[in-house]
Design an enzyme around this catalytic site. Structure first.
Site, short mmCIF file in Angstrom:
data_model
loop_
_atom_site.label_atom_id
_atom_site.label_comp_id
_atom_site.label_asym_id
_atom_site.label_seq_id
_atom_site.Cartn_x
_atom_site.Cartn_y
_atom_site.Cartn_z
N HIS A 1 0.82 -1.22 0.00
CA HIS A 1 0.00 0.00 0.00
C HIS A 1 0.85 1.27 0.00
O HIS A 1 0.34 2.35 -0.28
CB HIS A 1 -1.01 0.01 1.17
CG HIS A 1 -0.43 0.28 2.52
ND1 HIS A 1 -0.12 -0.72 3.41
CD2 HIS A 1 -0.12 1.44 3.15
CE1 HIS A 1 0.35 -0.19 4.53
NE2 HIS A 1 0.36 1.13 4.40
N ASP B 1 0.47 -7.63 1.58
CA ASP B 1 0.87 -6.22 1.72
C ASP B 1 2.39 -6.05 1.73
O ASP B 1 2.93 -5.25 2.48
CB ASP B 1 0.25 -5.60 2.98
CG ASP B 1 0.29 -4.07 2.95
OD1 ASP B 1 0.46 -3.50 1.86
OD2 ASP B 1 0.17 -3.46 4.03
N SER C 1 4.52 2.80 7.72
CA SER C 1 4.27 1.62 6.89
C SER C 1 5.50 1.22 6.10
O SER C 1 6.13 2.04 5.44
CB SER C 1 3.13 1.90 5.91
OG SER C 1 1.89 1.67 6.49
#
Length: 409
Positions: free
Chosen positions: A135, A168, A260
Site C-alpha cells: 500500500h 501487503d 508503513s
C-alpha cells in the site's frame, strides 16, 4: 500480476464488517481495514501518509508534502555498527540498537498523477532492493514516480519490482544503487515471545529516522486491511476491494502514518516485522494516530514473499482448499469459537488430509483460530509445502489432522 486464488473462497474473505466500523475515507486516502478478532475492535488503518487525497467528487485536497530532494554535497555513507547481544527482557541499550539499524532503513516517496504518499522501507540486499508495503509502493499504480531517501539524506529514483496485495509486501529497486549499501539483518519471527522489547523505526508523518520503543503485545493477531481495488484481485473482476491478511505481530511501540513498510526490530537490532497498520478510534484514516495498537507483518512471511517478488515479480500463496465461515460449537460443557468448513474442494490439501464439511477448525499448530479471518491470516503466513496440525471439532469430539499446504492455482 496473475490472479492468485485465496486459501478460502471470497464469501469468507473478508468477513462481514461490524456495525460499529468507521465510515471509509474518500477514495485515494489511506486504506481502511476490516480485520478484527473479536467484538469491539476499533478500525485498522494502513499507515502510509497521503500527501494529497483524491475525493469522491473528483477534487483533491493537498496536505503537507514531502521534499524528495536530497543534499547536493557528498556525504560519507555510514557502515552498520555491530549488533548488540539479543535480549528478551530487562534493560536494552536502545541508543546502540538505533545506531546499528539506521543504515538499513529508508524513507519512500510515491508521486502519482493526482495524489502522493510516503512511507518507510528496509534495505533488503546490497543490490539495491528495498522491502516495503504494497500500500506504500503500489497503491498509486505502476506509472507513479518513486524515490527513496536513505538515512544520510541522499535520494535515489526507484522502480517497482513487484508487489503482493494479499500480504501487503512490495519490493522496490534503486535504479543506480550506491556502493556500500548496508542491508538490514533479519531475525526469526517464529521465536518471538509476548513481552519482548522491540523498536519501530521509520518516517512517521515524513519525519525520517524516527525510532519508538515498546514490547510485543500479542502474536498471531489476525488483521485484515483493505488495500483498494488496484493490482492483483484474488477474487476476479466482481470484487470492489482487495484485502491483505496478516497473522500479525502486535506492538505498543508508537506507529503512525508514514511508518508503513518500516522495520520492527528486536533488542539485537534484527528485523522481526514490517510495520503495516494500526488500530484507531478515528473516523477516518486522515485523523488516525497511535493508540498503542500497532501491527507488523512477521519477518519470516515478509522474507518469503520478498524473495519470490525479486525472483519472479509476483508471489504464490499456500492453499488449503476449503470454504469457511465463523462458527461456534460445543465441546463438552465449553463453547468453542472457530472456522466452520462449509465445503471441501476436490483433490485439495484439505480433501487429501481428511477434513470434512461441518468440521470446525479450532486451532492450527496450537494457535487458537477463533474466526475465519484468523484461519485465513494464519494460513497465508505459512510456506507452500509446509505441514500443519489442524485441531478440529467433529461430532462433539476434538481431533488433530495433518495438512500439507499446496500452492494456489
Amino acid at each position: 500480476m496473475s490472479n492468485q486464488a485465496p486459501p478460502f473462497p471470497p464469501q469468507a474473505y473478508p468477513p462481514p464488517a461490524p456495525d460499529q466500523h468507521p465510515t471509509p475515507p474518500p477514495a485515494g486516502s489511506q486504506p481502511q481495514a476490516s480485520g478484527r478478532r473479536g467484538p469491539g475492535w476499533p478500525g485498522v488503518i494502513a499507515t502510509a501518509v497521503a500527501c494529497s487525497v483524491l475525493s469522491g467528487a473528483g477534487t483533491y485536497a493537498a496536505v503537507t508534502a514531502l521534499d524528495p530532494a536530497g543534499p547536493t554535497k557528498p556525504i560519507t555513507r555510514q557502515a552498520p555498527a555491530e549488533l548488540p547481544p539479543a535480549a528478551t527482557t530487562g534493560d536494552v541499550a536502545w541508543a546502540e540498537v538505533a545506531t546499528a539499524v539506521a543504515p538499513g532503513t529508508a524513507s519512500i516517496q510515491v508521486q502519482g498523477r493526482q495524489a502522493a504518499s510516503s512511507g518507510s522501507g528496509v534495505v533488503y540486499d546490497d543490490q539495491g532492493h528495498i522491502l516495503t508495503n504494497h500500500h506504500v509502493a503500489a497503491s498509486l499504480g505502476r506509472n507513479a514516480t518513486i524515490t527513496v531517501t536513505m538515512p544520510d539524506g541522499l535520494t535515489y529514483p526507484a522502480t517497482l519490482v513487484g508487489s503482493d496485495v494479499d500480504t501487503d509486501i512490495a519490493i522496490l529497486k534503486l535504479e543506480n544503487p550506491p556502493a556500500g549499501l548496508a542491508p538490514a539483518t533479519f531475525g526469526d519471527s517464529d521465536r518471538l515471545v509476548v513481552g519482548q522489547p522491540v523498536m519501530a523505526i521509520g518516517a512517521p508523518l515524513g519525519l525520517q529516522n524516527t525510532v519508538t520503543t515498546g514490547i510485543v503485545s500479542a502474536l498471531h493477531r489476525p488483521v485484515m486491511a483493505q488495500q483498494g481495488s488496484s493490482g492483483n484481485n484474488p477474487f476476479g473482476p466482481a470484487a470492489e476491494a482487495q484485502y491483505s491478511a496478516t497473522s500479525a505481530v502486535q506492538t505498543d511501540a508508537s506507529i503512525n502514518p508514514g511508518n508503513s513498510g518500516g522495520a520492527l526490530v528486536d533488542a539485537s537490532g534484527r528485523v522481526i516485522g514490517i510495520n503495516s497498520s494500526i488500530a484507531s478510534n478515528a473516523t477516518s484514516a486522515g485523523t488516525a494516530g497511535s493508540i498503542g495498537l500497532g501491527f507488523a507483518i512477521p519477518a519470516n512471511t515478509a522474507k518469503t514473499i520478498a524473495d519470490q517478488l525479486i525472483a519472479h515479480g509476483q508471489a504464490e500463496h499456500p492453499l488449503v482448499g476449503v470454504s469457511v465461515g465463523d462458527a461456534r460449537v460445543n465441546l463438552g460443557s465449553a463453547l468453542v469459537s472457530g472456522a466452520g468448513i462449509a465445503s471441501v474442494s476436490e483433490d485439495s490439501p484439505a480433501a487429501r488430509a481428511g477434513l470434512r464439511e461441518g468440521d470446525v477448525i479450532a486451532s492450527i499448530d496450537g494457535v487458537n483460530v477463533d474466526s475465519s479471518t484468523a484461519v485465513i491470516a494464519y494460513v497465508r503466513s505459512q510456506e507452500i509445502g509446509s505441514t500443519h496440525t489442524f485441531t478440529i471439532i467433529r461430532d462433539g469430539e476434538e481431533k488433530e489432522i495433518e495438512v500439507v499446504l499446496d500452492a494456489s492455482a
